[in-house]
Design a protein around this motif. Structure first.
Motif, PDB file in Angstrom:
ATOM      1  N   SER A  65      43.025  44.352  13.437  1.00  0.00           N
ATOM      2  CA  SER A  65      43.683  43.318  13.169  1.00  0.00           C
ATOM      3  C   SER A  65      45.067  42.634  14.063  1.00  0.00           C
ATOM      4  CB  SER A  65      44.327  43.095  11.612  1.00  0.00           C
ATOM      5  OG  SER A  65      45.319  44.290  11.668  1.00  0.00           O
ATOM      6  N   HIS A  66      45.781  43.834  14.309  1.00  0.00           N
ATOM      7  CA  HIS A  66      46.648  43.787  15.608  1.00  0.00           C
ATOM      8  C   HIS A  66      47.110  45.052  16.043  1.00  0.00           C
ATOM      9  CE1 HIS A  66      48.913  44.223  11.973  1.00  0.00           C
ATOM     10  NE2 HIS A  66      50.291  44.205  12.385  1.00  0.00           N
ATOM     11  N   ASP A  67      48.228  45.455  16.787  1.00  0.00           N
ATOM     12  CA  ASP A  67      48.195  46.641  17.506  1.00  0.00           C
ATOM     13  C   ASP A  67      49.307  47.474  16.381  1.00  0.00           C
ATOM     14  OD1 ASP A  67      50.565  44.831  18.191  1.00  0.00           O
ATOM     15  OD2 ASP A  67      51.377  46.459  18.959  1.00  0.00           O
ATOM     16  N   HIS A  68      49.643  47.028  15.488  1.00  0.00           N
ATOM     17  CA  HIS A  68      50.437  48.002  14.656  1.00  0.00           C
ATOM     18  C   HIS A  68      49.686  49.426  14.201  1.00  0.00           C
ATOM     19  CE1 HIS A  68      53.892  44.719  14.259  1.00  0.00           C
ATOM     20  NE2 HIS A  68      53.543  45.130  15.395  1.00  0.00           N
ATOM     21  N   ALA A  69      50.482  50.627  14.425  1.00  0.00           N
ATOM     22  CA  ALA A  69      49.918  51.671  14.217  1.00  0.00           C
ATOM     23  C   ALA A  69      49.774  52.002  12.724  1.00  0.00           C
ATOM     24  CB  ALA A  69      50.865  52.786  14.837  1.00  0.00           C
ATOM     25  N   ASP A  70      50.564  51.260  11.854  1.00  0.00           N
ATOM     26  CA  ASP A  70      50.343  51.701  10.412  1.00  0.00           C
ATOM     27  C   ASP A  70      49.246  50.993   9.845  1.00  0.00           C
ATOM     28  OD1 ASP A  70      51.871  49.057  10.545  1.00  0.00           O
ATOM     29  OD2 ASP A  70      52.193  48.851   8.587  1.00  0.00           O
ATOM     30  N   HIS A  71      48.224  49.990  10.586  1.00  0.00           N
ATOM     31  CA  HIS A  71      47.173  49.335  10.277  1.00  0.00           C
ATOM     32  C   HIS A  71      46.025  49.954  10.790  1.00  0.00           C
ATOM     33  CE1 HIS A  71      48.761  46.591   7.467  1.00  0.00           C
ATOM     34  NE2 HIS A  71      49.907  46.462   8.304  1.00  0.00           N
ATOM     35  N   ILE A  72      46.307  50.451  12.165  1.00  0.00           N
ATOM     36  CA  ILE A  72      44.911  50.697  13.005  1.00  0.00           C
ATOM     37  C   ILE A  72      44.946  52.074  13.571  1.00  0.00           C
ATOM     38  CG2 ILE A  72      44.675  48.346  13.906  1.00  0.00           C
ATOM     39  CD1 ILE A  72      45.783  49.259  16.478  1.00  0.00           C
ATOM     40  N   SER A 129      52.682  35.410  16.014  1.00  0.00           N
ATOM     41  CA  SER A 129      53.218  35.190  14.730  1.00  0.00           C
ATOM     42  C   SER A 129      53.848  36.268  14.633  1.00  0.00           C
ATOM     43  CB  SER A 129      52.157  35.038  13.893  1.00  0.00           C
ATOM     44  OG  SER A 129      51.155  36.251  13.856  1.00  0.00           O
ATOM     45  N   HIS A 130      53.513  37.225  13.672  1.00  0.00           N
ATOM     46  CA  HIS A 130      54.071  38.713  13.573  1.00  0.00           C
ATOM     47  C   HIS A 130      53.777  39.369  14.904  1.00  0.00           C
ATOM     48  CE1 HIS A 130      54.389  42.633  11.193  1.00  0.00           C
ATOM     49  NE2 HIS A 130      53.218  42.946  12.143  1.00  0.00           N
ATOM     50  N   GLY A 131      54.499  39.515  15.625  1.00  0.00           N
ATOM     51  CA  GLY A 131      54.068  40.233  16.923  1.00  0.00           C
ATOM     52  C   GLY A 131      53.190  39.202  17.849  1.00  0.00           C
ATOM     53  N   VAL A 148      46.477  39.974   8.512  1.00  0.00           N
ATOM     54  CA  VAL A 148      47.404  41.055   8.272  1.00  0.00           C
ATOM     55  C   VAL A 148      48.740  40.676   8.685  1.00  0.00           C
ATOM     56  CG1 VAL A 148      47.980  43.609   8.658  1.00  0.00           C
ATOM     57  CG2 VAL A 148      45.379  42.743   8.278  1.00  0.00           C
ATOM     58  N   ASP A 149      49.744  40.936   7.832  1.00  0.00           N
ATOM     59  CA  ASP A 149      51.165  40.850   8.306  1.00  0.00           C
ATOM     60  C   ASP A 149      51.914  39.594   8.449  1.00  0.00           C
ATOM     61  OD1 ASP A 149      51.356  43.492   7.467  1.00  0.00           O
ATOM     62  OD2 ASP A 149      51.620  44.244   9.688  1.00  0.00           O
ATOM     63  N   PHE A 150      50.923  38.502   8.816  1.00  0.00           N
ATOM     64  CA  PHE A 150      51.476  37.366   9.043  1.00  0.00           C
ATOM     65  C   PHE A 150      51.180  36.338   8.198  1.00  0.00           C
ATOM     66  CE2 PHE A 150      48.306  34.336  10.857  1.00  0.00           C
ATOM     67  CZ  PHE A 150      47.087  35.172  10.947  1.00  0.00           C
TER      68      PHE A 150
HETATM   69 ZN   LIG Z   1      52.028  44.744  11.749  1.00  0.00          ZN
END
Ligand SMILES: [Zn+2]
Length: 256
Positions: A65-72, A129-131, A148-150
């Motif tokens: 969904s995006h680069d954030h480590a807590d999701h991917i 958006s968020h990032g 995710v997250d936005f």
């Molecule tokens: Zn995020």
């Protein structure tokens, strides 16, 4: 620590899985399973076991969904044959940070459509958006969008809005509102509908207007945090705790 984990059906062959506060979706087709954010090694290990118990097709695709480590994090659990798809900026971030997770082999800038087993997954980049690399994943047959997250449902955006961008974030939500779906599946919290995306955008607009007004009157952040209230949204989750942090995040976005 006890874990909250669940797999629930969203619509047809599209399912949602939860690992504590994080949620992702997966689509089962006759030609393979498309998994989205693996969340963590622990979550992915559990999910992979559940998928092999419940379905007799392998995981063939993984979409970030995006680069954030807590999701991917944790995608390596699904093996080396899985095709990994992500936005080009997501790939760049993973490489730049030397992360030990599968790097997307398929990337896109604006739009990408995956066709598998009579299903489609349409990926859209709605802008920053968020990032700067959150995407929207549309499952047209299942009338569902995964974001995710936005966008969240009946809940304030997370704390100080991280590395968010304004007005891009509002435009990204408007982009999602234009997509043709009935069910909104966010990366945190409950499922919603298109009306929830609209509500989330209206919250952002109200927050932006209130903070912009404070700035124009020469107020500092602390004064705004003490005076701004957004009554129409006081039933949103985390309203009391996160509004002062949201004000700070919006202040930073509007002044930097
Ligand atoms: Zn995020």
């Amino acid at each position: 620590m006890s874990q909250t984990r669940a797999i629930t059906q969203i619509n047809g062959d599209l399912y949602r899985y939860q690992h504590n506060a994080h949620y992702s979706v997966f689509l089962v087709t006759p030609e393979g399973i498309v998994v989205t954010d693996p969340i963590s090694k622990e979550a992915a290990t559990w999910l992979n076991q559940e998928l092999s118990k419940r379905f007799d097709v392998p995981v063939t695709h993984l979409i970030y969904s995006h680069d954030h480590a807590d999701h991917i994090s944790g995608g390596e659990i699904f093996g080396e044959d899985v095709k990994v798809i992500g936005h080009e900026l997501t790939k760049e971030a993973i490489i730049r940070e030397n992360r030990e997770i599968p790097v997307p082999q398929i990337t896109f800038k604006e739009r990408y459509t995956l066709e598998l087993g009579g299903n489609k997954v349409e990926l859209y980049y709605p802008g920053k958006s968020h990032g700067d690399n959150c995407i929207a994943m549309m499952f047209p047959k299942q009338r569902t969008v995964f974001v995710v997250d936005f966008i969240t449902v009946d809940r304030l955006p997370y704390r100080n809005l991280g590395s968010g961008h304004m007005p891009d974030w509002i435009n990204a939500i408007k982009f999602v509102e234009e997509l043709d779906f009935d069910i909104l599946a966010p990366g945190h919290g409950g499922l919603g509908t298109k009306a929830d995306a609209t509500n989330h955008r209206k919250y952002f607009e109200a927050l932006r207007d209130a903070v912009a007004e404070g700035i124009s009157q020469g107020q500092n952040l602390e004064v705004m945090q003490g005076s701004i209230s957004l009554e129409a949204f006081k039933n949103f989750g985390n309203y009391e705790e996160w509004l002062p942090m949201n004000i700070e995040g919006m202040y930073n976005m509007l002044t930097q």
